[in-house]
Design an enzyme around this catalytic site. Structure first.
Site, PDB file in Angstrom:
ATOM      1  N   SER A 119       0.822  -1.206   0.000  1.00 30.46           N
ATOM      2  CA  SER A 119       0.000   0.000   0.000  1.00 30.46           C
ATOM      3  C   SER A 119       0.856   1.256   0.000  1.00 30.46           C
ATOM      4  O   SER A 119       0.323   2.347  -0.116  1.00 30.46           O
ATOM      5  CB  SER A 119      -0.970   0.004   1.180  1.00 30.46           C
ATOM      6  OG  SER A 119      -0.449  -0.615   2.301  1.00 30.46           O
ATOM      7  N   HIS A 140      -2.559  -2.860  -6.257  1.00 24.68           N
ATOM      8  CA  HIS A 140      -3.008  -2.441  -4.929  1.00 24.68           C
ATOM      9  C   HIS A 140      -4.520  -2.637  -4.819  1.00 24.68           C
ATOM     10  O   HIS A 140      -5.303  -1.807  -5.278  1.00 24.68           O
ATOM     11  CB  HIS A 140      -2.614  -0.968  -4.715  1.00 24.68           C
ATOM     12  CG  HIS A 140      -2.930  -0.458  -3.355  1.00 24.68           C
ATOM     13  ND1 HIS A 140      -3.096   0.883  -3.080  1.00 24.68           N
ATOM     14  CD2 HIS A 140      -3.108  -1.091  -2.176  1.00 24.68           C
ATOM     15  CE1 HIS A 140      -3.364   1.045  -1.802  1.00 24.68           C
ATOM     16  NE2 HIS A 140      -3.392  -0.148  -1.230  1.00 24.68           N
ATOM     17  N   GLU A 152      -5.641  -0.298  -7.836  1.00 25.80           N
ATOM     18  CA  GLU A 152      -4.709   0.745  -8.258  1.00 25.80           C
ATOM     19  C   GLU A 152      -3.482   0.019  -8.814  1.00 25.80           C
ATOM     20  O   GLU A 152      -2.850  -0.757  -8.108  1.00 25.80           O
ATOM     21  CB  GLU A 152      -4.340   1.566  -7.011  1.00 25.80           C
ATOM     22  CG  GLU A 152      -3.730   2.900  -7.271  1.00 25.80           C
ATOM     23  CD  GLU A 152      -3.470   3.676  -5.966  1.00 25.80           C
ATOM     24  OE1 GLU A 152      -3.238   3.072  -4.900  1.00 25.80           O
ATOM     25  OE2 GLU A 152      -3.477   4.915  -6.031  1.00 25.80           O
ATOM     26  N   ASN A 190      -3.430   6.501  -1.072  1.00 25.32           N
ATOM     27  CA  ASN A 190      -2.996   6.891   0.268  1.00 25.32           C
ATOM     28  C   ASN A 190      -2.419   8.299   0.341  1.00 25.32           C
ATOM     29  O   ASN A 190      -2.392   8.909   1.402  1.00 25.32           O
ATOM     30  CB  ASN A 190      -2.006   5.864   0.821  1.00 25.32           C
ATOM     31  CG  ASN A 190      -2.753   4.643   1.327  1.00 25.32           C
ATOM     32  OD1 ASN A 190      -3.813   4.774   1.938  1.00 25.32           O
ATOM     33  ND2 ASN A 190      -2.254   3.460   1.043  1.00 25.32           N
TER      34      ASN A 190
HETATM   35  P1  NAI Z   1      -1.797  -9.575   7.346  1.00 25.64           P
HETATM   36  O1  NAI Z   1      -0.900  -9.371   8.516  1.00 25.64           O
HETATM   37  O2  NAI Z   1      -3.252  -9.840   7.556  1.00 25.64           O
HETATM   38  O3  NAI Z   1      -1.222 -10.788   6.444  1.00 25.64           O
HETATM   39  C1  NAI Z   1       0.117 -10.953   6.109  1.00 25.64           C
HETATM   40  C2  NAI Z   1       0.385 -12.434   5.888  1.00 25.64           C
HETATM   41  O4  NAI Z   1       1.675 -12.597   5.300  1.00 25.64           O
HETATM   42  C3  NAI Z   1       0.394 -13.252   7.199  1.00 25.64           C
HETATM   43  O5  NAI Z   1      -0.468 -14.372   7.072  1.00 25.64           O
HETATM   44  C4  NAI Z   1       1.863 -13.690   7.333  1.00 25.64           C
HETATM   45  O6  NAI Z   1       2.023 -14.958   7.951  1.00 25.64           O
HETATM   46  C5  NAI Z   1       2.285 -13.728   5.881  1.00 25.64           C
HETATM   47  N1  NAI Z   1       3.737 -13.626   5.668  1.00 25.64           N
HETATM   48  C6  NAI Z   1       4.631 -12.836   6.302  1.00 25.64           C
HETATM   49  N2  NAI Z   1       5.870 -13.037   5.798  1.00 25.64           N
HETATM   50  C7  NAI Z   1       5.742 -13.968   4.812  1.00 25.64           C
HETATM   51  C8  NAI Z   1       6.654 -14.596   3.929  1.00 25.64           C
HETATM   52  N3  NAI Z   1       7.948 -14.291   3.950  1.00 25.64           N
HETATM   53  N4  NAI Z   1       6.174 -15.525   3.054  1.00 25.64           N
HETATM   54  C9  NAI Z   1       4.860 -15.851   3.030  1.00 25.64           C
HETATM   55  N5  NAI Z   1       3.947 -15.285   3.853  1.00 25.64           N
HETATM   56  C10 NAI Z   1       4.378 -14.356   4.733  1.00 25.64           C
HETATM   57  O7  NAI Z   1      -1.563  -8.285   6.414  1.00 25.64           O
HETATM   58  P2  NAI Z   1      -2.564  -7.650   5.326  1.00 25.64           P
HETATM   59  O8  NAI Z   1      -3.411  -6.615   5.966  1.00 25.64           O
HETATM   60  O9  NAI Z   1      -3.184  -8.762   4.545  1.00 25.64           O
HETATM   61  O10 NAI Z   1      -1.526  -6.844   4.403  1.00 25.64           O
HETATM   62  C11 NAI Z   1      -0.716  -7.503   3.438  1.00 25.64           C
HETATM   63  C12 NAI Z   1      -0.218  -6.481   2.429  1.00 25.64           C
HETATM   64  O11 NAI Z   1      -1.325  -5.830   1.818  1.00 25.64           O
HETATM   65  C13 NAI Z   1       0.649  -5.365   3.011  1.00 25.64           C
HETATM   66  O12 NAI Z   1       1.661  -5.037   2.093  1.00 25.64           O
HETATM   67  C14 NAI Z   1      -0.345  -4.220   3.169  1.00 25.64           C
HETATM   68  O13 NAI Z   1       0.267  -2.949   3.148  1.00 25.64           O
HETATM   69  C15 NAI Z   1      -1.198  -4.423   1.933  1.00 25.64           C
HETATM   70  N6  NAI Z   1      -2.527  -3.829   1.999  1.00 25.64           N
HETATM   71  C16 NAI Z   1      -3.269  -3.877   3.150  1.00 25.64           C
HETATM   72  C17 NAI Z   1      -4.538  -3.321   3.203  1.00 25.64           C
HETATM   73  C18 NAI Z   1      -5.374  -3.406   4.456  1.00 25.64           C
HETATM   74  O14 NAI Z   1      -6.384  -2.700   4.547  1.00 25.64           O
HETATM   75  N7  NAI Z   1      -5.024  -4.240   5.412  1.00 25.64           N
HETATM   76  C19 NAI Z   1      -5.125  -2.644   2.029  1.00 25.64           C
HETATM   77  C20 NAI Z   1      -4.295  -2.700   0.843  1.00 25.64           C
HETATM   78  C21 NAI Z   1      -3.035  -3.249   0.855  1.00 25.64           C
END
Ligand code: NAI
Length: 284
Positions: A119, A140, A152, A190
């Site tokens: 993001s 995104h 995006e 953002n």
């Molecule tokens: P989250 O914390 O819910 O999920 C992240 C997942 O990645 C976890 O299950 C973790 O175990 C896994 N993980 C960590 N390191 C890893 C690796 N080396 N290999 C494989 N899996 C791994 O986080 P979320 O909210 O899903 O965010 C993920 C991405 O999406 C981030 O880059 C965030 O900035 C982006 N994002 C988040 C939004 C939101 O509203 N939460 C909206 C748009 C983008």
């Protein structure tokens, strides 16, 4: 190029949603995470959402089964070796993302496109750790992925037109709307949203109004479906602070200075809905 097989890395909030939407649209999807536990949790969430869609008559049982049959799980990035597209959705941390991308670059087929759901982190910098910077791009998605229409699409400095076109077409196949954006801090979403949230926090910090009043002004006055402080609590105040810091560092402009109250809340562990307390209190 034709995209059929996809790997989604990270089975969290975003990754599970992305995997679901891709499988629903007919793609074969491998979901990857560090542990089987994390994968099981992601798949359980998908099953629950699909079951609800069937219950409400928005999806047939046949489509539900077909979608689940198109999904598989793996803890190994080596399994990206037959994928046409990999979408990374791991934690928002440059070191973790670059490690994933340099490993992927060794296993994914030469023609495969590598996309990041970041993001705020620069796509150009992520691409630079690979030997295929022209095939790296930002996708995104918005949260919750199955509901939100926007993707995006961020072009890194070296992203090719061919890569952009393939991802634009694929996004349309997901029944989402692609919007093309260049690689600058915060992209568009953002860069516009976060300073508004930060300014709303300043109005509370300076005693201009209570959080409820700020949210009411923006909902009733500007027709926003949700007030900025409620939205900040939903996004997570740590995430909001992180993105403001990316904008502040990236542009070196004091207009992006994170509000001291936001810093203080994050230091106190008041991270919003996920921690039970942010600008509002949440039960349970
Ligand atoms: P989250 O914390 O819910 O999920 C992240 C997942 O990645 C976890 O299950 C973790 O175990 C896994 N993980 C960590 N390191 C890893 C690796 N080396 N290999 C494989 N899996 C791994 O986080 P979320 O909210 O899903 O965010 C993920 C991405 O999406 C981030 O880059 C965030 O900035 C982006 N994002 C988040 C939004 C939101 O509203 N939460 C909206 C748009 C983008």
């Amino acid at each position: 190029m034709s995209i059929q097989n996809i790997m989604v890395i990270g089975a969290g909030q975003m990754g599970a949603g992305i995997a679901q939407v891709c499988a629903q649209s007919g793609f074969q999807v491998k979901l990857n995470d560090l542990s089987q536990d994390a994968l099981d949790k992601g798949i359980k969430g998908i099953e629950k959402r699909l079951a609800r869609a069937v219950e409400k008559g928005r999806m047939s049982e046949q489509d539900q089964n077909d979608t689940l049959n198109r999904l598989s799980t793996t803890t190994s990035l080596q399994d990206s070796n037959d994928c046409d597209l990999v979408i990374e959705a791991v934690v928002e941390n440059m070191d973790v993302k670059t490690k994933v991308f340099s490993e992927l670059d060794q296993h994914a087929p030469k023609h495969a496109i590598l996309a990041s759901n970041t993001s705020s982190l620069p796509i150009t910098e992520i691409a630079a750790v690979t030997e295929r910077a022209d095939q790296v791009i930002g996708m995104h998605f918005m949260n919750p992925v199955p509901v939100m229409k926007l993707v995006e699409i961020i072009r890194g400095l070296q992203t090719s037109d061919e890569t952009y076109k393939a991802i634009e077409d694929m996004t349309k196949q997901l029944d989402k709307n692609p919007v093309e954006v260049n690689d600058f801090p915060g992209f568009v979403s953002n860069r516009v949203l976060m300073p508004m949230i930060n300014e709303a926090i300043y109005t509370v910090y300076e005693g201009v109004a209570e959080p409820e009043a700020v949210d009411e002004v923006m909902k009733l006055g500007m027709n926003h479906p949700m007030g900025p402080l409620t939205l900040a609590d939903f996004i997570g105040l740590d995430t909001c602070l992180y993105i403001m810091e990316v904008l502040h560092d990236g542009f070196g402009d004091s207009k992006y200075r994170p509000c001291p109250l936001l810093r203080q809340y994050v230091k106190a562990g008041w991270l919003g809905k996920k921690s039970g307390r942010g600008f509002y209190k949440y039960e349970g």
